[in-house]
Design a protein around this motif. Structure first.
Motif, PDB file in Angstrom:
ATOM      1  N   HIS A 250       0.850  -1.190   0.000  1.00  0.00           N
ATOM      2  CA  HIS A 250       0.000   0.000   0.000  1.00  0.00           C
ATOM      3  C   HIS A 250       0.889   1.244   0.000  1.00  0.00           C
ATOM      4  O   HIS A 250       1.656   1.465   0.934  1.00  0.00           O
ATOM      5  CB  HIS A 250      -0.911  -0.008   1.225  1.00  0.00           C
ATOM      6  CG  HIS A 250      -1.873   1.135   1.268  1.00  0.00           C
ATOM      7  ND1 HIS A 250      -2.949   1.249   0.405  1.00  0.00           N
ATOM      8  CD2 HIS A 250      -1.921   2.234   2.072  1.00  0.00           C
ATOM      9  CE1 HIS A 250      -3.612   2.343   0.675  1.00  0.00           C
ATOM     10  NE2 HIS A 250      -3.021   2.965   1.681  1.00  0.00           N
ATOM     11  N   ASN A 251       0.809   2.028  -1.039  1.00  0.00           N
ATOM     12  CA  ASN A 251       1.695   3.184  -1.204  1.00  0.00           C
ATOM     13  C   ASN A 251       1.102   4.493  -0.703  1.00  0.00           C
ATOM     14  O   ASN A 251       1.795   5.500  -0.632  1.00  0.00           O
ATOM     15  CB  ASN A 251       2.066   3.372  -2.684  1.00  0.00           C
ATOM     16  CG  ASN A 251       2.823   2.184  -3.251  1.00  0.00           C
ATOM     17  OD1 ASN A 251       3.119   1.237  -2.534  1.00  0.00           O
ATOM     18  ND2 ASN A 251       3.144   2.234  -4.532  1.00  0.00           N
ATOM     19  N   GLY A 252      -0.166   4.471  -0.342  1.00  0.00           N
ATOM     20  CA  GLY A 252      -0.822   5.734  -0.085  1.00  0.00           C
ATOM     21  C   GLY A 252      -0.672   6.287   1.321  1.00  0.00           C
ATOM     22  O   GLY A 252      -0.686   7.509   1.511  1.00  0.00           O
ATOM     23  N   ASP A 253      -0.506   5.408   2.333  1.00  0.00           N
ATOM     24  CA  ASP A 253      -0.469   5.867   3.720  1.00  0.00           C
ATOM     25  C   ASP A 253       0.679   5.196   4.469  1.00  0.00           C
ATOM     26  O   ASP A 253       1.016   4.032   4.213  1.00  0.00           O
ATOM     27  CB  ASP A 253      -1.788   5.529   4.433  1.00  0.00           C
ATOM     28  CG  ASP A 253      -2.970   6.233   3.792  1.00  0.00           C
ATOM     29  OD1 ASP A 253      -3.004   7.475   3.828  1.00  0.00           O
ATOM     30  OD2 ASP A 253      -3.848   5.523   3.250  1.00  0.00           O
ATOM     31  N   PRO A 254       1.286   5.890   5.446  1.00  0.00           N
ATOM     32  CA  PRO A 254       2.385   5.310   6.246  1.00  0.00           C
ATOM     33  C   PRO A 254       1.828   4.391   7.330  1.00  0.00           C
ATOM     34  O   PRO A 254       1.618   4.796   8.477  1.00  0.00           O
ATOM     35  CB  PRO A 254       3.071   6.542   6.847  1.00  0.00           C
ATOM     36  CG  PRO A 254       1.990   7.574   6.944  1.00  0.00           C
ATOM     37  CD  PRO A 254       1.059   7.314   5.785  1.00  0.00           C
ATOM     38  N   THR A 290      10.421  -2.363  -0.800  1.00  0.00           N
ATOM     39  CA  THR A 290      10.884  -0.969  -0.917  1.00  0.00           C
ATOM     40  C   THR A 290      11.784  -0.788  -2.120  1.00  0.00           C
ATOM     41  O   THR A 290      11.660   0.192  -2.872  1.00  0.00           O
ATOM     42  CB  THR A 290      11.619  -0.551   0.372  1.00  0.00           C
ATOM     43  OG1 THR A 290      10.716  -0.660   1.481  1.00  0.00           O
ATOM     44  CG2 THR A 290      12.131   0.870   0.274  1.00  0.00           C
ATOM     45  N   PRO A 296       4.712   2.029   2.005  1.00  0.00           N
ATOM     46  CA  PRO A 296       4.496   3.381   2.530  1.00  0.00           C
ATOM     47  C   PRO A 296       5.712   4.287   2.408  1.00  0.00           C
ATOM     48  O   PRO A 296       5.560   5.509   2.444  1.00  0.00           O
ATOM     49  CB  PRO A 296       4.135   3.129   3.997  1.00  0.00           C
ATOM     50  CG  PRO A 296       4.727   1.797   4.310  1.00  0.00           C
ATOM     51  CD  PRO A 296       4.617   1.005   3.065  1.00  0.00           C
ATOM     52  N   MET A 298       7.261   4.874  -0.128  1.00  0.00           N
ATOM     53  CA  MET A 298       7.209   5.585  -1.413  1.00  0.00           C
ATOM     54  C   MET A 298       6.742   7.029  -1.225  1.00  0.00           C
ATOM     55  O   MET A 298       6.877   7.859  -2.135  1.00  0.00           O
ATOM     56  CB  MET A 298       6.257   4.862  -2.382  1.00  0.00           C
ATOM     57  CG  MET A 298       6.709   3.451  -2.768  1.00  0.00           C
ATOM     58  SD  MET A 298       8.380   3.359  -3.448  1.00  0.00           S
ATOM     59  CE  MET A 298       9.270   2.661  -2.045  1.00  0.00           C
ATOM     60  N   LEU A 299       6.210   7.341  -0.051  1.00  0.00           N
ATOM     61  CA  LEU A 299       5.799   8.717   0.228  1.00  0.00           C
ATOM     62  C   LEU A 299       6.990   9.644   0.399  1.00  0.00           C
ATOM     63  O   LEU A 299       6.856  10.870   0.348  1.00  0.00           O
ATOM     64  CB  LEU A 299       4.945   8.746   1.501  1.00  0.00           C
ATOM     65  CG  LEU A 299       3.602   7.984   1.426  1.00  0.00           C
ATOM     66  CD1 LEU A 299       2.949   7.957   2.801  1.00  0.00           C
ATOM     67  CD2 LEU A 299       2.684   8.639   0.401  1.00  0.00           C
ATOM     68  N   ILE A 300       8.182   9.061   0.635  1.00  0.00           N
ATOM     69  CA  ILE A 300       9.402   9.870   0.793  1.00  0.00           C
ATOM     70  C   ILE A 300       9.836  10.368  -0.580  1.00  0.00           C
ATOM     71  O   ILE A 300       9.977   9.591  -1.525  1.00  0.00           O
ATOM     72  CB  ILE A 300      10.520   9.042   1.449  1.00  0.00           C
ATOM     73  CG1 ILE A 300      10.093   8.605   2.851  1.00  0.00           C
ATOM     74  CG2 ILE A 300      11.817   9.824   1.498  1.00  0.00           C
ATOM     75  CD1 ILE A 300      11.084   7.697   3.539  1.00  0.00           C
ATOM     76  N   ARG A 301      10.071  11.659  -0.687  1.00  0.00           N
ATOM     77  CA  ARG A 301      10.499  12.266  -1.958  1.00  0.00           C
ATOM     78  C   ARG A 301      11.818  13.000  -1.745  1.00  0.00           C
ATOM     79  O   ARG A 301      12.245  13.230  -0.618  1.00  0.00           O
ATOM     80  CB  ARG A 301       9.444  13.265  -2.461  1.00  0.00           C
ATOM     81  CG  ARG A 301       8.031  12.708  -2.539  1.00  0.00           C
ATOM     82  CD  ARG A 301       7.916  11.625  -3.581  1.00  0.00           C
ATOM     83  NE  ARG A 301       6.540  11.122  -3.673  1.00  0.00           N
ATOM     84  CZ  ARG A 301       6.190  10.061  -4.386  1.00  0.00           C
ATOM     85  NH1 ARG A 301       7.116   9.383  -5.072  1.00  0.00           N
ATOM     86  NH2 ARG A 301       4.932   9.673  -4.405  1.00  0.00           N
ATOM     87  N   ARG A 309      14.822   5.983   1.468  1.00  0.00           N
ATOM     88  CA  ARG A 309      13.792   5.019   1.801  1.00  0.00           C
ATOM     89  C   ARG A 309      14.368   3.781   2.496  1.00  0.00           C
ATOM     90  O   ARG A 309      13.809   3.281   3.486  1.00  0.00           O
ATOM     91  CB  ARG A 309      13.040   4.597   0.536  1.00  0.00           C
ATOM     92  CG  ARG A 309      12.195   5.701  -0.072  1.00  0.00           C
ATOM     93  CD  ARG A 309      11.726   5.332  -1.471  1.00  0.00           C
ATOM     94  NE  ARG A 309      10.879   6.388  -2.049  1.00  0.00           N
ATOM     95  CZ  ARG A 309      10.520   6.434  -3.323  1.00  0.00           C
ATOM     96  NH1 ARG A 309      10.943   5.474  -4.168  1.00  0.00           N
ATOM     97  NH2 ARG A 309       9.754   7.395  -3.767  1.00  0.00           N
TER      98      ARG A 309
END
Length: 512
Positions: A250-254, A290, A296, A298-301, A309
């Motif tokens: 799930h990539n949308g929430d930590p 990862t 989660p 993936m939220l790191i930019r 990550r």
């Protein structure tokens, strides 16, 4: 390609291990005595099994070192976890100290060979391998100096020592040496960045692989895989594995924090072995997902996003290890203590019911058993047995021989009381008692005659008796299934019969 050089960063694993030495021995003494080269090839220290084990270890370490480098290439040059140091440490601490040097050399050669296979020449891999050796050797010497040999990694204090000495300090020393040596040969970026990624991977590998390697060598580890427990174990292990897959798909929430309830379930249900296996599985799944761009993190930019990550994932795993491993070890200690207390309680209960001299049940146990039997609506007989003229035996032969006489009588009486569930006890002094459940008066008298005859056949000299041998007098009393009285009545009747036997000349049976 050596760990983490030639790209913007490197991360490698950690090692873990267990070694041992008697507390109080200096480090210098340990190095001279345990690692002295003259002992390494001593025929007495090595047999075919030991040499085969060493060869297998060399192959495993070579493959794991090669795999660590391969993982670093797949993750953009970041060595996410370095496996070989922890495996070597976990193996070394289970071996005799005179074999340690051979294992250290095998690890050094395996590490160098794996690095050289990637075309990095010779001197760069050799230096990196020496740095790895520093981690393993330092961990073994320091931890066995502090906690003794053998080093028990599943106990709380040694485990905390391992986390501090090996995972934190020794991994930092190795990372500093490895980063410095690497920068002498290639431009791998800033030293601090190289040290950081090297350290996190090394620390993680040590913290995971050393306990896992140690546990796999313990017989009780496989108890969780016993056929009777296998279904329950697999069902429990599925919970954190499924939670990890769910969180990292799930990539949308930590949602990483969702994993901790599943991990705590394993800690309390499968203990330290299950916790080690579970964290290892979570590490493989989370790092793999990862690197493949899922989860989660993936939220790191930002810049160097993959490195960032992976570092966050490594920190998460480190927090889980430093939190859950001590808790699991503490629970294992408490479980072991509980078992010890239960065993001690059972032992002392047994001792409280035994006569120390003869090993028979004592008067307290006799009273308990007779009270229980009196509550049953069935026939019950009691024999009271007295060693004839025992005071004169003691006066003639002494108390030591007197004790041996009582022990011999106890053995003979126990052997001759052949009625099922017969209960033989020392009644007090030179008197013995035999409870005969479901036995009438006539059968009880027959058993008493067997006991009297067996004592005579023993042929223990006694100059004060008419026969010249130790004899016994026996009083017999019984209750029928109906119309029985109280305990005191049965004991009193047997006692009266015993006195009649003694007044009649001893060495005889009288039934009341």
């Amino acid at each position: 390609m050596s760990r983490g050089h030639g790209t913007e960063d490197k991360v490698d694993g950690a090692e873990d291990g267990r070694a041992g030495e008697e507390p109080g021995l200096s480090l210098g003494g340990l190095a001279q005595d345990s690692l002295w080269p003259g002992k390494v090839w001593d025929r007495r220290a090595w047999d075919r099994g030991s040499l085969t084990r060493l060869g297998v270890v060399f192959v495993v370490l070579t493959v794991c070192s090669w795999l660590g480098i391969a993982l670093s290439r797949q993750s953009g040059g970041v060595a996410t976890i370095w496996l070989s140091n922890g495996i070597l440490f976990g193996l070394v601490i289970t071996q005799p100290r005179e074999q340690w040097l051979a294992y250290f050399v095998a690890g050094l050669v395996a590490d160098t060979a794996a690095d050289a296979l990637w075309g990095d020449g010779f001197w760069l891999p050799l230096g990196v391998s020496l740095a790895n050796s520093v981690e393993v050797v330092t961990s073994c010497l320091v931890l066995t100096r502090l906690f003794g040999h053998p080093f028990n990694l599943s106990r709380r204090r040694p485990l905390l020592g391992f986390l501090g000495v090996s995972v934190v300090c020794a991994a930092a020393l190795t990372s500093a040496l490895g980063a410095s040596w690497t920068l002498l040969w290639v431009n791998a970026g800033p030293w601090l960045q190289l040290f950081r990624t090297w350290y996190l991977g090394d620390m993680l590998g040590m913290a995971l692989m050393a306990p896992l390697t140690f546990m796999l060598q313990r017989e009780d580890f496989f108890s969780i895989l016993h056929p009777e427990r296998l279904a329950n174990t697999l069902l429990l292990l599925v919970v954190p594995a499924a939670a990890t897959l769910l969180v990292f798909s799930h990539n949308g929430d930590p949602l990483i924090f969702f994993l901790f309830p599943a991990l705590m379930l394993i800690v309390f249900r499968l203990g330290f072995p299950g916790t080690v296996v579970t964290i290892f599985v979570v590490a493989l799944v989370s790092i793999g997902m990862t690197v493949k761009g899922h989860g989660p993190l993936m939220l790191i930019r930002g810049d160097h996003v993959l490195l960032h990550r992976i570092v966050v994932d490594q920190i998460f795993l480190a927090v889980a290890i430093f939190t859950l491993f001590p808790v699991a070890a503490l629970l294992e200690e408490r479980a072991a203590l509980q078992l010890c207390l239960e065993a001690s309680e059972a032992r002392y209960r047994s001792l409280a019911s035994l006569d120390e001299l003869t090993g028979l049940a004592n008067r307290r146990a006799f009273n308990q058993r007779l009270g229980q039997e009196m509550e049953n609506e069935q026939e019950l007989a009691l024999l009271l047995i007295d060693a004839d003229l025992f005071k004169r035996y003691n006066d003639h032969f002494g108390h030591v021989m007197g004790d041996e006489c009582l022990q011999a009588l106890a053995e003979v009486i126990s052997g001759a009381a052949t009625v099922p569930d017969a209960f033989v006890s020392r009644f007090g002094g030179e008197e013995f008692a035999v409870i005969l459940p479901r036995t009438g008066l006539q059968q009880a008298r027959m058993v008493a005659e067997q006991i009297r005859a067996a004592v005579m056949e023993m042929g223990l000299p006694h100059p004060a008796t008419q026969s010249g041998f130790q004899t016994v007098s026996i009083g017999v009393a019984a209750f029928g299934a109906e119309g029985r009285g109280v305990v005191a009545d049965l004991v009193g009747r047997a006692d009266m019969a015993l006195y009649r036997a003694k007044d009649s000349g001893r060495n005889r049976v009288v039934a009341e």
